[in-house]
Enzyme design. Structure first.
Site, mmCIF file in Angstrom:
data_model
loop_
_atom_site.group_PDB
_atom_site.id
_atom_site.type_symbol
_atom_site.label_atom_id
_atom_site.label_comp_id
_atom_site.label_asym_id
_atom_site.label_seq_id
_atom_site.Cartn_x
_atom_site.Cartn_y
_atom_site.Cartn_z
ATOM 1 N N HIS A 186 -120.578 31.066 -114.373
ATOM 2 C CA HIS A 186 -121.945 31.275 -113.856
ATOM 3 C C HIS A 186 -122.724 29.963 -113.701
ATOM 4 C CE1 HIS A 186 -121.570 35.560 -113.987
ATOM 5 N NE2 HIS A 186 -121.325 35.573 -115.278
ATOM 6 N N ASP A 222 -112.839 37.729 -114.048
ATOM 7 C CA ASP A 222 -113.952 38.184 -114.897
ATOM 8 C C ASP A 222 -114.697 39.260 -114.095
ATOM 9 O OD1 ASP A 222 -115.918 36.967 -117.337
ATOM 10 O OD2 ASP A 222 -116.994 37.944 -115.694
ATOM 11 N N HIS A 224 -117.719 39.790 -113.681
ATOM 12 C CA HIS A 224 -118.929 39.331 -112.996
ATOM 13 C C HIS A 224 -118.559 38.365 -111.872
ATOM 14 C CE1 HIS A 224 -120.438 40.206 -117.145
ATOM 15 N NE2 HIS A 224 -121.423 40.759 -116.460
ATOM 16 N N ASP A 311 -114.035 41.274 -119.443
ATOM 17 C CA ASP A 311 -115.182 42.193 -119.539
ATOM 18 C C ASP A 311 -115.084 43.370 -118.573
ATOM 19 O OD1 ASP A 311 -115.610 40.315 -117.563
ATOM 20 O OD2 ASP A 311 -117.479 39.545 -118.431
HETATM 21 N N1 Q9C Z 1 -127.681 43.383 -122.153
HETATM 22 C C1 Q9C Z 1 -119.929 36.177 -118.672
HETATM 23 O O1 Q9C Z 1 -119.251 37.175 -118.728
HETATM 24 N N2 Q9C Z 1 -126.221 39.645 -119.405
HETATM 25 N N3 Q9C Z 1 -121.262 36.229 -118.618
HETATM 26 C C2 Q9C Z 1 -125.984 40.426 -120.597
HETATM 27 C C3 Q9C Z 1 -126.641 42.409 -121.925
HETATM 28 C C4 Q9C Z 1 -125.482 38.440 -119.318
HETATM 29 C C5 Q9C Z 1 -121.927 37.494 -118.594
HETATM 30 C C6 Q9C Z 1 -126.981 41.538 -120.721
HETATM 31 C C7 Q9C Z 1 -124.078 38.648 -118.850
HETATM 32 C C8 Q9C Z 1 -123.377 37.322 -118.769
HETATM 33 C C9 Q9C Z 1 -119.320 34.818 -118.738
HETATM 34 ZN ZN ZN Z 2 -118.303 38.186 -117.206
#
Ligand code: Q9C
Ligand code: ZN
Length: 371
Positions: A186, A222, A224, A311
Site C-alpha cells: 500500500h 494479497d 487488497h 488475508d
Molecule cells: N477494521 C494489508 O493487508 N484497514 N493491509 C483495517 C480494520 C486496513 C490492509 C480496518 C487494512 C490494511 C497489508
Molecule cells: Zn491485505
C-alpha cells in the site's frame, strides 16, 4: 540452478519482524487494536523454523543496503519525513490508554509506545506543508498506519529483507521468500497507509531491473489492491504489475484497483487489476490467477515477484474472500509452474491461528511445483 530434486526456498528475515507493534486502527473516529500484531510474526516464524528443520527452507539474515536503493522508489522527502517523525515520537515516554478486554468486555489500562497519526489531509490544488501536523497528513492516506519510535528502523529492515531477497535472485537462486514486516504494497512514492510504510516488493523489483536490465512481473495475491505498487510502476513498461483483490468499491484502499486502470504513457498495458466480489471462493480466485498468469506470460517476464498476502483466507477477520489452505496450495502450483526465478514478499494476512499452516503450505507447494 535447476535440479531434478525439488530445491530449498531461501528465506530471508531477522527477529526485528517481532518488534513492530502498531497501536490502533482509527476507523470512523474509533480506536480498534491493529490487526497487524506481533503474533502474526510468531506464527510465520513457527512455520519457517519447522520448514528449516525439514530442509525445505534455508534461513538467511537480511543485510543492509544504502538509502539510494530506497530512493529509486520513494521520494527522499517522504523517507526523511518517516525518519524524523519516528525520531521525534521515540523521544516521548509510553502512554497509558484504556482498551476493552475481549473476555470481560471491561476497559483495562494498557501501556502503548508513543505514536503519531495524521489529523488533517491535504486540500486545495497546491497543498503546501512545513508543519509537523500538516506533514503527517501530506504523507499518509489513512488512519490505520501509526508512526512509533522504531517505525523507521523496522520499515527499513523490511525493505532490506526484500532487497536481500532480490539480491539472492540476481545471484541465481530460483525460489526466495522475504518475510517482510511491516508489509509494503500500500505504500506509495510519498505516502504511508494500509499498515505499510516502504514498498518492499517495489524496492526489490526496481533493484532487479536496475541490476539486471531484465523484465520483472509482479503478481499481488494479497486480498487488497496494492495501490502503492500500481502507482510506483504505472508509467513503467519494464515492470508488469498484476493484482487480484476484493472490489475496491467495497473495501480499502477504495480509490484504486479497478479493471480499467491499465497503466499510462510507456507503461500503458503493463498494469492489470482483477477485482473480485467480496466472498469469492477458491474457484473464482484461481480462475482470476489463471487469467493473470496468461497475461503475465505474454509480457515474457524474466523475474517474478509475488506480493504474498493471506488475508483472502476464509477465516480472516477482514472477511474479504473465502479461500482455503488448499486454494493457496493450488495458487502456489500455478505460480511455480511458470518456472521463473521467484521472490515471494510477505504482505498481509490476519487469521493468526492459520497463518502457520498457510505459509508452510504455500512454500512447500511452490517448491514442489517449481522444476
Ligand atoms: N477494521 C494489508 O493487508 N484497514 N493491509 C483495517 C480494520 C486496513 C490492509 C480496518 C487494512 C490494511 C497489508
Ligand atoms: Zn491485505
Amino acid at each position: 540452478m535447476s535440479n531434478l530434486m525439488s530445491k530449498e526456498v531461501v528465506t530471508v528475515y531477522n527477529d526485528k519482524v517481532l518488534n513492530h507493534k502498531p497501536t490502533f486502527d482509527i476507523y470512523n473516529g474509533i480506536q480498534n487494536p491493529s490487526l497487524d500484531t506481533p503474533d502474526r510474526a510468531k506464527a510465520i516464524i513457527g512455520a519457517l523454523t519447522a520448514l528449516n528443520a525439514t530442509t525445505d527452507v534455508e534461513i538467511i539474515q537480511p543485510r543492509e543496503f544504502g538509502l539510494p536503493f530506497i530512493y529509486r522508489v520513494h521520494d527522499q522527502a517522504y523517507v526523511d519525513h518517516l525518519k524524523k517523525t519516528s525520531e521525534r515520537v521515540g523521544q516521548k515516554p509510553p502512554v497509558l490508554l484504556a482498551e476493552i478486554d475481549p473476555e470481560s468486555k471491561l476497559p483495562i489500562l494498557k501501556e502503548y509506545p508513543a505514536f503519531t497519526y495524521p489529523s488533517v489531509f491535504p486540500h486545495g490544488s497546491n497543498p503546501r506543508s512545513s508543519n509537523r501536523v500538516s506533514d503527517r497528513g501530506l504523507h499518509s492516506f489513512d488512519t490505520s498506519t501509526p508512526v512509533m519510535g522504531d517505525t523507521y528502523e523496522l520499515a527499513l529492515n523490511a525493505a532490506f529483507t526484500s532487497l536481500t531477497g532480490a539480491e539472492m535472485l540476481a545471484k541465481g537462486n530460483d525460489l526466495v521468500y522475504a518475510f517482510c514486516r511491516p508489509p509494503g504494497h500500500h505504500a506509495e512514492k510519498s505516502m504511508m497507509g494500509g499498515y505499510c510504510y516502504l514498498n518492499n516488493a517495489s524496492i526489490a523489483a526496481r533493484y532487479l531491473t536496475d541490476q539486471t536490465h531484465k523484465r520483472v512481473g509482479i503478481i499481488d495475491i494479497d486480498a487488497h489492491h496494492g495501490n502503492g505498487t500500481q502507482e510506483i510502476f504505472y508509467g513503467s513498461p519494464d515492470v508488469f504489475y498484476a493484482s487480484i483483490h476484493g472490489n475496491p468499491s467495497q473495501i480499502p484502499p477504495y480509490y484504486t484497483g479497478y479493471a480499467d486502470e491499465k497503466g499510462e504513457g510507456a507503461g500503458f498495458g503493463y498494469n492489470l487489476n482483477i477485482p473480485l466480489p467480496i466472498g469469492s471462493n477458491d474457484e473464482a480466485f484461481l480462475k482470476a490467477l489463471d487469467m493473470t498468469i496468461f497475461q503475465m506470460k505474454l509480457f515474457l517476464p524474466q523475474y517474478l515477484i509475488i506480493s504474498l498476502g493471506f488475508d483472502g483466507f476464509k477465516d480472516d477477520p477482514l472477511k474479504i474472500f473465502k479461500l482455503t489452505t488448499e486454494g493457496y496450495a493450488e495458487a502456489a502450483r500455478l505460480i511455480g509452474a511458470l518456472g521463473l526465478p521467484t521472490l515471494s514478499v510477505q504482505e498481509g494476512g490476519y487469521a493468526t491461528a492459520d497463518l502457520e499452516l498457510n505459509i508452510a503450505t504455500y512454500l512447500k507447494s511452490l517448491k514442489n511445483s517449481h522444476l
